[in-house]
Motif scaffolding. Structure first.
Motif, short mmCIF file in Angstrom:
data_model
loop_
_atom_site.label_atom_id
_atom_site.label_comp_id
_atom_site.label_asym_id
_atom_site.label_seq_id
_atom_site.Cartn_x
_atom_site.Cartn_y
_atom_site.Cartn_z
N THR B 140 0.87 -1.00 0.33
CA THR B 140 -0.15 0.11 -0.01
C THR B 140 0.50 1.49 0.29
O THR B 140 0.11 2.46 -0.20
CB THR B 140 -1.17 0.19 1.32
OG1 THR B 140 -0.22 -0.13 2.45
CG2 THR B 140 -1.92 -0.59 1.05
N LEU C 38 -8.67 -3.54 14.09
CA LEU C 38 -8.31 -3.03 12.87
C LEU C 38 -9.46 -2.50 11.89
O LEU C 38 -8.96 -1.37 11.01
CB LEU C 38 -7.12 -3.98 12.54
CG LEU C 38 -5.77 -3.52 11.17
CD1 LEU C 38 -4.79 -2.43 13.12
CD2 LEU C 38 -4.68 -4.36 11.16
N ILE C 41 -10.91 0.74 12.73
CA ILE C 41 -9.92 2.44 12.79
C ILE C 41 -10.13 2.19 10.90
O ILE C 41 -10.35 3.81 10.38
CB ILE C 41 -8.93 1.83 12.70
CG1 ILE C 41 -8.84 1.68 14.10
CG2 ILE C 41 -7.80 2.48 11.95
CD1 ILE C 41 -7.85 1.46 15.01
N ALA C 42 -10.12 1.34 10.71
CA ALA C 42 -10.13 1.39 8.46
C ALA C 42 -11.62 1.71 8.61
O ALA C 42 -11.32 2.94 7.82
CB ALA C 42 -10.14 -0.16 8.08
N TRP C 45 -11.39 5.34 9.30
CA TRP C 45 -10.82 6.55 7.94
C TRP C 45 -11.67 6.80 6.76
O TRP C 45 -11.75 7.78 6.95
CB TRP C 45 -9.21 5.91 8.07
CG TRP C 45 -8.68 6.75 7.20
CD1 TRP C 45 -8.33 6.21 5.58
CD2 TRP C 45 -8.01 8.05 7.29
NE1 TRP C 45 -7.47 7.58 5.40
CE2 TRP C 45 -6.93 8.09 6.23
CE3 TRP C 45 -7.44 8.52 8.31
CZ2 TRP C 45 -6.51 9.28 6.31
CZ3 TRP C 45 -7.28 10.06 8.23
CH2 TRP C 45 -6.52 10.42 6.80
N ILE C 46 -12.38 5.27 6.12
CA ILE C 46 -13.02 5.31 5.20
C ILE C 46 -13.32 6.13 5.31
O ILE C 46 -14.35 7.58 4.49
CB ILE C 46 -13.40 3.96 4.58
CG1 ILE C 46 -11.73 2.96 4.10
CG2 ILE C 46 -14.51 3.57 3.31
CD1 ILE C 46 -12.39 1.81 4.29
N VAL C 284 -2.42 5.36 4.53
CA VAL C 284 -3.37 5.65 4.97
C VAL C 284 -4.60 4.78 4.69
O VAL C 284 -5.47 4.25 4.41
CB VAL C 284 -3.45 6.06 6.51
CG1 VAL C 284 -5.15 5.83 7.49
CG2 VAL C 284 -2.71 6.66 7.60
N THR C 285 -4.90 5.54 3.81
CA THR C 285 -6.24 4.91 3.24
C THR C 285 -6.60 4.57 2.00
O THR C 285 -7.18 3.38 2.13
CB THR C 285 -6.46 6.34 1.60
OG1 THR C 285 -6.95 7.77 2.36
CG2 THR C 285 -8.02 6.68 1.39
N SER C 288 -6.66 1.06 4.38
CA SER C 288 -7.68 1.20 5.16
C SER C 288 -8.71 0.41 3.98
O SER C 288 -9.31 -0.82 4.91
CB SER C 288 -8.07 2.18 5.28
OG SER C 288 -7.77 2.91 6.49
N ILE C 291 -7.47 -2.81 3.49
CA ILE C 291 -7.74 -4.21 5.01
C ILE C 291 -9.06 -4.50 5.58
O ILE C 291 -9.39 -5.55 5.67
CB ILE C 291 -7.06 -3.19 6.94
CG1 ILE C 291 -5.74 -2.77 6.80
CG2 ILE C 291 -7.80 -3.67 7.60
CD1 ILE C 291 -6.00 -2.00 8.02
N LEU C 292 -10.15 -3.87 4.81
CA LEU C 292 -11.14 -4.13 4.66
C LEU C 292 -11.74 -4.79 3.86
O LEU C 292 -12.71 -6.12 4.31
CB LEU C 292 -12.40 -2.73 4.26
CG LEU C 292 -13.52 -2.44 4.24
CD1 LEU C 292 -14.24 -2.55 5.97
CD2 LEU C 292 -14.40 -1.74 3.91
#
Lengths: 333, 311, 305
Positions: B140, C38, C41-42, C45-46, C284-285, C288, C291-292
């Motif tokens: 990422t 996690l 948090i993701a 952020w989204i 970070v985006t 996230s 992760i999602l």
């Protein structure tokens, strides 16, 4: 009066590749190999045989789901083809099918009432939604489903209820012909009778003709006006159920009938046990295809294929029967 | 085997033809190169001369066949900007790109393979989680961000390494490491899933049930089988060496093929872009072909399948 | 504690007390089992990014193009700057936070539209291949193989070289990223749906192919498609920001995340925040969303049902 469904010399062969020798060889698998029958309006023909004898393939050919290699299917005077065009789709209104696995035949993401209403949406798009819902509810009632099940999903119903949904959907447009391919073999024995009774009932009320396919002789006997016994892609015996099952002529039918566990007849009749498995439809034996397992096979049976010969509404394809119990050795040429 | 090879080579040739044709189509679609190069205010005689020079006045299919003939003779036109042969312009940059991409490939394999195997062997322990976390980060974090952050730390703050240019070997360190780390994440992830797949197979359980040492089971049963799918991704990485270098070379002002491509795109130097496109296409096809051939040698299942199908 | 294993018994009061503690604990545990921190948090952020995308105009404190030459290169608040410019200003005195907000909006909108295009192209071609089989399928599979064999970055650069860059063209171009994976997945799922019976059954009712595919097959495979689109999304963000970083994507005066990093790199020594703020936003985006996506894939894995 001409029959509703007229099937003539229907054949379906598959090209198969056999890994054998250096390059393998091409062979043809004769799933259905020359089947003819007719079904009158409102009558039911039962088709019995072991699994792999070509019953289901016959069903698919009759409905034009798969193309035939040879032969014709005529439905109400119209040729049934396997070209899935607008005409083929329109014909679905009059011929419908019930499947062996109701869960597989239903969309698990739609409530059952939506699926029962689908034939209306497809064939009568002009029908107002209210009428659609109303007619679907009536259908549910007539197949014995409670109104509160309307919004349930297929996996929330029992096997028997799912098959009722499939039946309701198939009957939505009042078809003239219903092909039932092993409609109860996936269900519990206790449920089987209920679903069979329902089908019988509906047939009396709406008067559809049916091609009823099963490996279970008792089921076929209960449902049919006429039966045909299939072995390796051919019909070996046909006639009225009482005739065929009481007085079976073909050695294969005899073996099938003797295998029905009937406590009342115990000891009266000797059970005929067939030896070996049915031969592969790729290597159909020459002559009478049953001769490899036939307890009374003669020399001629190995070379000459017997014709289905009718006498008094009861047809049999066996040299020994048709020659009046006398071996037809002369016919070997 | 011969049949298998011939089929693979045939498919490779088809792909090359497709790439060349695509280049031609896009080239023709992009409008009149004469106007792009000379500008709309150029005198009409200049247009005429330009069109005749480049064969643009002939029917499209003639142009197509001429184009093909030219490509297969290695005549790919001159750089529309500085007039030299585009092939030469690109060719002189190739060693510089290889100078950073080959060591980077080594880093990718040296970190990625063991990390992936370890993660699979210690599945669901902290080792696995740590490696996978780093691997996801590698996926990422864009390479230009990683490159700039590394440059900020090692060039700006610590002053250990130069942040751009190509004068000494020290200049090659940061671009190489940047590419290596990003690629290692990819390899680690693929190796892990390939290993997990293999470790779940019944023959692994059989082998360890036989009483073989786990170490030997892994070495002689799991690793060779996991190597097969991993080969594919390594082949892809080898084939995309140039593509991977595009961004990183730009970050560190490394004058390789990647940076040349970016400049050529910005200047719309179509001949150079085209040569690089074909170069990348050919390396991809070549790498895939090599992987296919290796497959045939490594994978006994393929050998058997071929025997059944081809014999 | 063994009492808990027999919930049918009449609870004696101390046992009842410990039992209730036990269940409430397991309820919290179950919550975090279903929604790992996690992932929460993701998601948070989204959600924040979504708010920024929708409300960029109202949230941004300054016009993203407004110059203030007296306030050039002011560091962010945590590096000694002031709350007037929380993330500092750039070389022309433009507010970094405002630029960041607008950049996020543009990058996300491009990534969203591109993923939508990839979905439409991929699903259509995948369904066409599944429906026609035979020669049409062979051609589509060949296209898929060809696309998968070329690094998309190179294709994108070639197209940009040949056609030049405009925002519209650029978005469409990004839309061709990942279509081959979606097409492959849709084709495979549609073929297996056809084999599963419900699609055949509807066909036997007399439904048109369009109805079968849109009304029955698409909803049935939607969850798998959504997961793979979610995993495609961050990759499009990375590709877009990479090209914009190279100066070949979004063109000034427009701005995008990669674009900001590209301009900020010149000030890596004197004003690293110009480059770091958008870099952090990208990382970070994409993290996230990845992760999602991974979590969704594990949860709705189509091979499990």
């Amino acid at each position: 009066m001409s029959a509703l469904l007229q099937v003539k010399d229907l054949k379906r062969h598959y090209e198969v590749h056999i890994p054998e020798g250096l390059f393998g060889r091409k062979a043809s698998l004769k799933a259905v190999d020359g089947v003819s029958f007719a079904i009158e309006k409102g009558r039911t023909l039962g088709l019995v045989g072991e699994s792999g004898c070509g019953k289901s393939t016959t069903a698919k050919l009759v409905l034009g789901l798969i193309p035939a290699t040879a032969g014709t299917v005529e439905f109400a005077g119209t040729r049934v083809t396997a070209r899935h065009d607008a005409q083929w789709r329109a014909m679905r209104r009059r011929m419908q099918m019930i499947y062996q696995d109701p869960l597989g035949a239903l969309d698990r993401r739609l409530p059952v009432i939506t699926q029962i209403a689908e034939p209306f949406e497809i064939h009568h798009p002009e029908m107002p939604a209210a009428e659609r819902t109303e007619r679907s509810a009536l259908l549910m009632e007539s197949v014995g489903l409670r109104p509160d099940m309307a919004m349930r999903y297929p996996h929330e119903l029992s096997g028997g209820q799912r098959q009722r949904v499939v039946i309701a959907r198939a009957l939505a447009l009042d078809p003239d012909l219903l092909v039932c391919d092993e409609p109860v073999s996936a269900l519990d024995v206790s449920i089987q009778a209920q679903v069979l009774n329902l089908l019988d009932d509906l047939r009396e009320r709406t008067g559809f003709a049916a091609l009823f396919i099963s490996h279970d002789l008792k089921v076929v006997r209960q449902m049919s006006d006429q039966v045909a016994v299939m072995y390796l892609g051919r019909i070996v015996e046909s006639g009225l159920p009482e005739e065929v099952f009481r007085h079976p002529q073909h050695p294969y039918t005899k073996a099938l009938v003797s295998a029905i566990p009937t406590p009342a007849r115990r000891g009266k009749r000797e059970r005929i046990v067939l030896e070996g498995d049915p031969p592969s439809p790729v290597d159909v034996p020459s002559g009478c295809s049953f001769h490899t397992r036939c307890p009374i096979a003669q020399a001629s049976c190995r070379t000459v294929a017997p014709q289905l010969i009718e006498s008094g509404g009861h047809a049999v394809a066996c040299h020994l029967v048709n020659a009046g119990a006398a071996p037809a050795v002369q016919a070997a040429e | 085997m011969v049949q298998y090879l011939l089929m693979k080579i045939f498919r490779a040739l088809v792909t090359v033809t497709l790439i060349v044709s695509a280049a031609f189509v896009v080239l023709r679609l992009s409008g009149d190169p004469a106007i792009i190069i000379l500008g709309p205010e150029a005198p009409p005689e200049a247009f005429e001369a330009f069109r005749r020079n480049w064969g643009l006045d002939q029917p499209i299919w003639v142009q197509y066949f001429k184009y093909f003939a030219a490509v297969f003779q290695g005549d790919l036109g001159n750089s529309m900007r500085d007039g030299r042969s585009a092939l030469v312009v690109v060719g002189e940059r190739i060693p510089l790109t290889l100078a950073i991409t080959l060591p980077a490939l080594f880093i990718k394999l040296a970190i990625g393979l063991p990390a992936g195997v370890m993660a699979a062997l210690y599945r669901n322990t902290w080792v696995d989680r740590l490696i996978m976390m780093l691997s996801v980060a590698g996926f990422t974090v864009p390479s230009f961000v990683l490159g700039l952050v590394l440059a900020m730390i090692f060039a700006v703050w610590l002053g250990w390494l130069p942040s751009g240019g190509s004068d000494t070997w020290a200049h090659a360190v940061l671009p190489t490491v940047t590419m290596g780390l990003v690629g290692a994440a990819v390899i680690a992830r693929f190796t892990r899933s390939a290993m997990l797949e293999v470790l779940g197979q019944p023959y692994i359980r059989t082998a360890s049930a036989k009483g073989l040492l786990w170490r030997d089971v892994v070495r002689s049963h799991a690793l060779p089988n996991a190597a097969i799918p991993t080969l594919t991704i390594i082949g892809f990485l080898v084939g995309s060496l140039v593509a991977g270098a595009v961004v990183v070379e730009s970050v560190f002002s490394w004058p390789g093929v990647g940076r040349l491509l970016v400049n050529a795109v910005a200047n719309r130097d179509l001949a150079v872009v085209q040569v690089i496109l074909l170069l990348v296409g050919l390396t991809m096809v070549g790498a895939n072909l090599a992987v296919d051939i290796l497959y045939g040698i490594v994978d006994p299942r393929l050998r058997i399948k071929r025997l059944q199908a081809g014999s | 504690m063994t009492i808990d294993t027999t919930p049918g018994l009449e609870p004696a009061s101390p046992a009842h007390a410990s039992g209730s503690v036990f269940t409430s604990k397991s309820r919290v545990g179950a919550f975090f089992e279903a929604w790992p921190p996690l992932v929460l948090i993701a998601l948070f952020w989204i959600g924040l990014i979504a708010v920024v995308v929708v409300g960029a105009k109202w949230i941004a404190p300054y016009d993203f193009m407004a110059l203030d030459l007296r306030a050039r290169l002011i560091p962010p608040v945590f590096m000694g700057g002031s709350w007037l410019h929380p993330l500092g200003t750039d070389e022309l005195g433009r507010d970094v936070l405002s630029r960041l907000i607008v950049s996020i909006r543009i990058s996300m909108v491009i990534a969203f539209l591109s993923t939508l295009i990839a979905a439409i192209v991929g699903v259509s071609l995948g369904f066409l291949a599944a429906y026609f089989r035979g020669r049409v399928e062979q051609v589509i599979l060949m296209l898929i193989d060809a696309q998968a064999a070329m690094p998309f970055m190179i294709i994108a650069l070639a197209v940009l070289a040949f056609l030049g860059s405009s925002l519209f063209l650029f978005t469409v171009l990004m839309g061709f990223y990942g279509w081959e994976r979606i097409a492959r997945i849709s084709r495979g799922l549609a073929i297996s749906a056809n084999e599963r019976g419900y699609a055949t059954a509807v066909r036997d009712l007399g439904a048109t192919p369009f109805r079968i595919y849109s009304r029955h097959i698409l909803p049935n495979i939607a969850s798998t498609l959504i997961v793979s689109l979610t995993l495609n999304f961050p990759e499009v963000i990375l590709l877009e920001s990479g090209l914009s970083f190279l100066g070949l994507g979004v063109q000034p005066p427009m701005t995008s995340l990669g674009n900001m990093v590209g301009y900020g790199r010149d000030y890596i020594q004197s004003a690293p925040w110009i480059m770091l703020a958008p870099s952090a936003a990208i990382v970070v985006t994409t993290l996230s969303i990845s992760i999602l996506g991974d979590w969704m894939r594990d949860k709705f894995d189509p091979t499990l049902d």
